[in-house]
Write a protein that holds these residues in place. Structure first.
Motif, PDB file in Angstrom:
ATOM      1  N   LYS A 156      -5.264   3.477 -38.939  1.00 17.13           N
ATOM      2  CA  LYS A 156      -6.064   2.254 -39.093  1.00 17.13           C
ATOM      3  C   LYS A 156      -6.143   1.855 -40.560  1.00 17.13           C
ATOM      4  O   LYS A 156      -6.020   0.663 -40.901  1.00 17.13           O
ATOM      5  CB  LYS A 156      -7.474   2.463 -38.528  1.00 17.13           C
ATOM      6  CG  LYS A 156      -8.375   1.228 -38.606  1.00 17.13           C
ATOM      7  CD  LYS A 156      -9.734   1.499 -38.005  1.00 17.13           C
ATOM      8  CE  LYS A 156     -10.582   0.218 -37.969  1.00 17.13           C
ATOM      9  NZ  LYS A 156     -10.793  -0.355 -39.313  1.00 17.13           N
ATOM     10  N   GLU A 215      -1.498  -6.197 -36.925  1.00 20.31           N
ATOM     11  CA  GLU A 215      -1.207  -5.720 -38.282  1.00 20.31           C
ATOM     12  C   GLU A 215       0.078  -4.903 -38.361  1.00 20.31           C
ATOM     13  O   GLU A 215       0.397  -4.347 -39.420  1.00 20.31           O
ATOM     14  CB  GLU A 215      -2.388  -4.881 -38.792  1.00 20.31           C
ATOM     15  CG  GLU A 215      -3.672  -5.706 -38.927  1.00 20.31           C
ATOM     16  CD  GLU A 215      -4.916  -4.869 -39.140  1.00 20.31           C
ATOM     17  OE1 GLU A 215      -4.938  -3.697 -38.694  1.00 20.31           O
ATOM     18  OE2 GLU A 215      -5.882  -5.374 -39.739  1.00 20.31           O
ATOM     19  N   ASP A 233      -4.860  -1.697 -41.976  1.00 19.30           N
ATOM     20  CA  ASP A 233      -5.764  -2.748 -42.456  1.00 19.30           C
ATOM     21  C   ASP A 233      -5.834  -2.837 -43.977  1.00 19.30           C
ATOM     22  O   ASP A 233      -6.519  -3.702 -44.536  1.00 19.30           O
ATOM     23  CB  ASP A 233      -7.170  -2.595 -41.861  1.00 19.30           C
ATOM     24  CG  ASP A 233      -7.909  -1.331 -42.304  1.00 19.30           C
ATOM     25  OD1 ASP A 233      -7.574  -0.761 -43.353  1.00 19.30           O
ATOM     26  OD2 ASP A 233      -8.838  -0.916 -41.578  1.00 19.30           O
ATOM     27  N   ILE A 270      -0.384   1.997 -34.112  1.00 20.11           N
ATOM     28  CA  ILE A 270      -0.765   0.674 -34.617  1.00 20.11           C
ATOM     29  C   ILE A 270      -0.555  -0.378 -33.539  1.00 20.11           C
ATOM     30  O   ILE A 270      -1.380  -1.287 -33.371  1.00 20.11           O
ATOM     31  CB  ILE A 270       0.029   0.329 -35.889  1.00 20.11           C
ATOM     32  CG1 ILE A 270      -0.268   1.353 -36.990  1.00 20.11           C
ATOM     33  CG2 ILE A 270      -0.308  -1.082 -36.375  1.00 20.11           C
ATOM     34  CD1 ILE A 270       0.521   1.148 -38.262  1.00 20.11           C
ATOM     35  N   ASN A 307      -3.592   0.063 -31.274  1.00 18.19           N
ATOM     36  CA  ASN A 307      -4.936  -0.154 -31.826  1.00 18.19           C
ATOM     37  C   ASN A 307      -5.069  -1.351 -32.751  1.00 18.19           C
ATOM     38  O   ASN A 307      -6.159  -1.926 -32.849  1.00 18.19           O
ATOM     39  CB  ASN A 307      -5.397   1.099 -32.579  1.00 18.19           C
ATOM     40  CG  ASN A 307      -5.471   2.324 -31.691  1.00 18.19           C
ATOM     41  OD1 ASN A 307      -5.603   2.221 -30.484  1.00 18.19           O
ATOM     42  ND2 ASN A 307      -5.390   3.498 -32.295  1.00 18.19           N
ATOM     43  N   SER A 308      -4.003  -1.717 -33.437  1.00 13.43           N
ATOM     44  CA  SER A 308      -4.068  -2.823 -34.409  1.00 13.43           C
ATOM     45  C   SER A 308      -2.796  -3.670 -34.322  1.00 13.43           C
ATOM     46  O   SER A 308      -2.073  -3.832 -35.318  1.00 13.43           O
ATOM     47  CB  SER A 308      -4.225  -2.266 -35.830  1.00 13.43           C
ATOM     48  OG  SER A 308      -5.261  -1.327 -35.915  1.00 13.43           O
TER      49      SER A 308
END
Length: 447
Positions: free
Chosen positions: A274, A301, A278, A294, A297-298
Motif C-alpha cells: 500500500k 495506482e 500510494d 496492488i 487492493n489499490s
C-alpha cells in the motif's frame, strides 16, 4: 563459465522479449475422473486446496475454485490456508511427513521443492497432457530424475525494487543503475522528509520479505562470477565472501543510513505494498509477483508503481534476477478418486479457462511458464520496466533455480541484518552454516 544447466536457464530468460506475450499452445486435454463418493454427497468427490494466506493469493485461490467447480459440478474443493515464509515451509514439511497434507497445495519450485523429498512425498504428474506445454526451465524446477511433480501457477517474476513513479517525478530522481546512485536517491528522499525511502516488512508472518536484498542481488553476483552457482553447489563458494556478501552489506547499510520505515519490525507485506502504491514509501525491494496485491487492493495506482533491478556496485553488473512461478503439487497421500480430481484441477488451472481466471485475479509479473496461458495486452508499468531488462539481456535466474541449495533460515537471518542485530558479515556466516546443514541433508558432494 556457466554450467550447462545455468546456460539452459539463462538463454531463454535473457532472450525473453518475445515472452511478454506467450504464444498460445495446445489446449489441455481432460483427465478422467471417478464419481465415487469420497467424503461428499453421492456422486461428488471432495478435495482440499492449500495456499498462502495473503489477500491476493486467497482471492486467486477462491476464484480458481469457483471457476473449476462451475465446470466440474461433481467435484467440490475446500480452501485451506497457511502463512508463507519459514512458518509455511515448516508446516508444509510437517504435513507431508505426518500424512496430513491437503489434496493439492501451492508451494515453491526449485531448491525448496527439492527439499520436500518429492520422489517419496509427491504424486508424479509426468504423463499428464499439459506437461509438454511447460517451458523447459519450468519443467526442470518441478522435476527430479524420476519424474515431474508440479504444475505452474502464475507468471514468472523478477526480484528487484518496486518504486513509486510519482515520488521520483516530484523529486526529479532518475532510476538508479548503481548502488551509489540508489543510495543518493534515498538520501534525497530522506532529506525531503515526507516519504519513507525504503519500506521493510518484518512482521512475523512476512519475514520472507526481508530476503530480497540478498536473493534479488544474485543476477548481479552471477554477472561478476559466472561460476558462483556451480562452486556454491560444490561447497566451494560462500556468502561470507564477495561478491555474494554484498547483498547482506547493502541491507545493513540501508538500515544504518536510516532509510527504513520506523515500524519495520512489525509492518506487514500488505502495508508495504500500500505504501509503495500510494507514495508514502518510495521503494520496496520485492518480487514483481507482488503486483497482484496492488491489483486487488489499490487498482487505480497499479501504474504508479515501476520496477528496477537491485543495483550492483558497478552499473555494468546490474541485472534483473528472475523467478519462475510457484507450482501446484499433489501429495502421495491423495489417492483414488481424489487423485483423479486433483489432477483434473491442475490441468484446468493451466487451461485457457484457468489462465483467464489467473489474469483476471492478479497482475502479470512477467511471462507465463506454460504456453497454454497468454498475458493480457495491458500489463502493468512495472512489467513493462522488467521487459527492458529482458530485451537487453540484462537478466539471470535466481540461485534457487540453478542450485538445489537454499538454507531454510535465510528470512530470519536477513531480518536480523536488516534490524541491526547482526552485521552483514555475521549474517552471511550464519547463512553459510545454514546452507551447509541443508547441503549435507541433501547428500551433496563437497560438504
Amino acid at each position: 563459465m556457466l554450467s550447462a544447466r545455468s546456460r539452459r536457464l539463462s538463454r531463454p530468460l535473457a532472450a525473453a522479449a518475445a515472452l511478454v506475450v506467450v504464444v498460445s499452445g495446445c489446449s489441455v486435454g481432460s483427465i478422467g475422473g471417478d464419481s465415487n463418493n469420497s467424503g461428499g454427497s453421492a456422486g461428488t468427490t471432495e478435495i482440499s486446496f492449500l495456499y498462502q494466506n495473503d489477500a491476493a493469493t486467497q482471492a486467486r485461490g477462491k476464484a480458481l475454485i469457483e471457476g473449476f467447480e462451475k465446470e466440474n459440478p461433481n467435484i467440490k474443493i475446500t480452501s485451506e490456508t497457511q502463512p508463507g515464509g519459514v512458518d509455511g515451509d515448516n508446516l508444509t514439511k510437517t504435513k507431508l511427513s505426518t500424512g496430513e497434507m491437503s489434496d493439492v497445495f501451492l508451494y515453491n519450485p526449485g531448491s525448496l521443492f527439492q527439499a520436500l523429498n518429492p520422489d517419496t512425498n509427491l504424486q508424479p504428474v509426468t504423463d499428464e497432457a499439459w506437461v509438454k506445454d511447460m517451458s523447459p526451465e519450468m519443467k526442470a524446477v518441478v522435476s527430479t530424475d524420476k519424474g515431474t511433480y508440479g504444475a505452474p501457477i502464475g507468471t514468472t517474476s523478477s526480484g528487484g525494487v518496486l518504486y513509486n513513479r510519482k515520488v521520483y517525478e516530484d523529486l526529479g530522481l532518475k532510476v538508479p543503475t548503481s548502488w551509489a546512485e540508489f543510495r543518493a536517491n534515498n538520501e534525497k528522499i530522506k532529506t525531503a522528509g515526507k516519504v519513507t525511502p525504503i519500506f521493510q516488512s518484518y512482521s512475523s508472518q512476512f519475514t520472507w520479505t526481508a530476503q530480497l536484498f540478498v536473493l534479488g542481488d544474485f543476477a548481479n553476483v552471477a554477472a561478476q562470477d559466472p561460476s558462483f552457482a556451480e562452486n556454491y553447489t560444490a561447497g566451494k563458494a560462500k556468502y561470507v565472501d564477495q561478491p555474494a556478501l554484498q547483498g547482506f552489506i547493502n541491507q545493513q547499510q540501508a538500515h544504518d543510513d536510516g532509510f527504513y520505515n520506523k515500524d519495520y519490525a512489525s509492518a506487514t507485506f500488505e502495508a508495504a505494498m500500500k505504501a509503495v502504491a500510494d507514495g508514502t514509501a518510495a521503494h520496496y525491494p520485492m518480487l514483481t509477483g507482488a503486483l497482484s496485491t496492488i491489483v486487488q487492493n489499490s487498482p487505480d495506482e497499479i501504474n504508479d508503481v515501476g520496477f528496477f533491478a537491485l543495483p550492483a556496485q558497478d552499473a555494468a553488473d546490474t541485472r534483473a534476477t528472475i523467478w519462475l512461478p510457484n507450482a501446484l503439487y499433489i501429495p502421495k497421500t491423495t489417492e483414488g478418486a481424489k487423485l483423479d480430481a486433483a489432477k483434473k484441477f491442475l490441468a484446468w488451472v493451466n487451461s485457457p479457462a484457468g489462465c483467464k481466471v489467473q489474469n483476471d485475479t492478479g497482475a502479470a509479473a512477467g511471462p507465463y511458464a506454460i504456453s497454454t496461458c497468454t498475458l493480457p495486452t495491458d500489463v502493468p508499468q512495472a512489467v513493462k520496466d522488467l521487459d527492458v531488462y529482458l530485451k537487453d539481456g540484462k537478466s539471470g535466474p535466481a540461485l534457487e533455480f540453478i542450485s538445489p541449495i537454499k538454507g531454510p533460515n535465510l528470512s530470519q537471518i536477513t531480518v536480523e541484518v536488516g534490524s541491526g542485530i547482526k552485521t552483514a558479515q555475521q549474517g552471511a556466516a550464519s547463512y553459510d552454516a545454514d546452507v551447509k546443514k541443508q547441503a549435507q541433508q541433501l547428500g551433496l558432494p563437497g560438504w
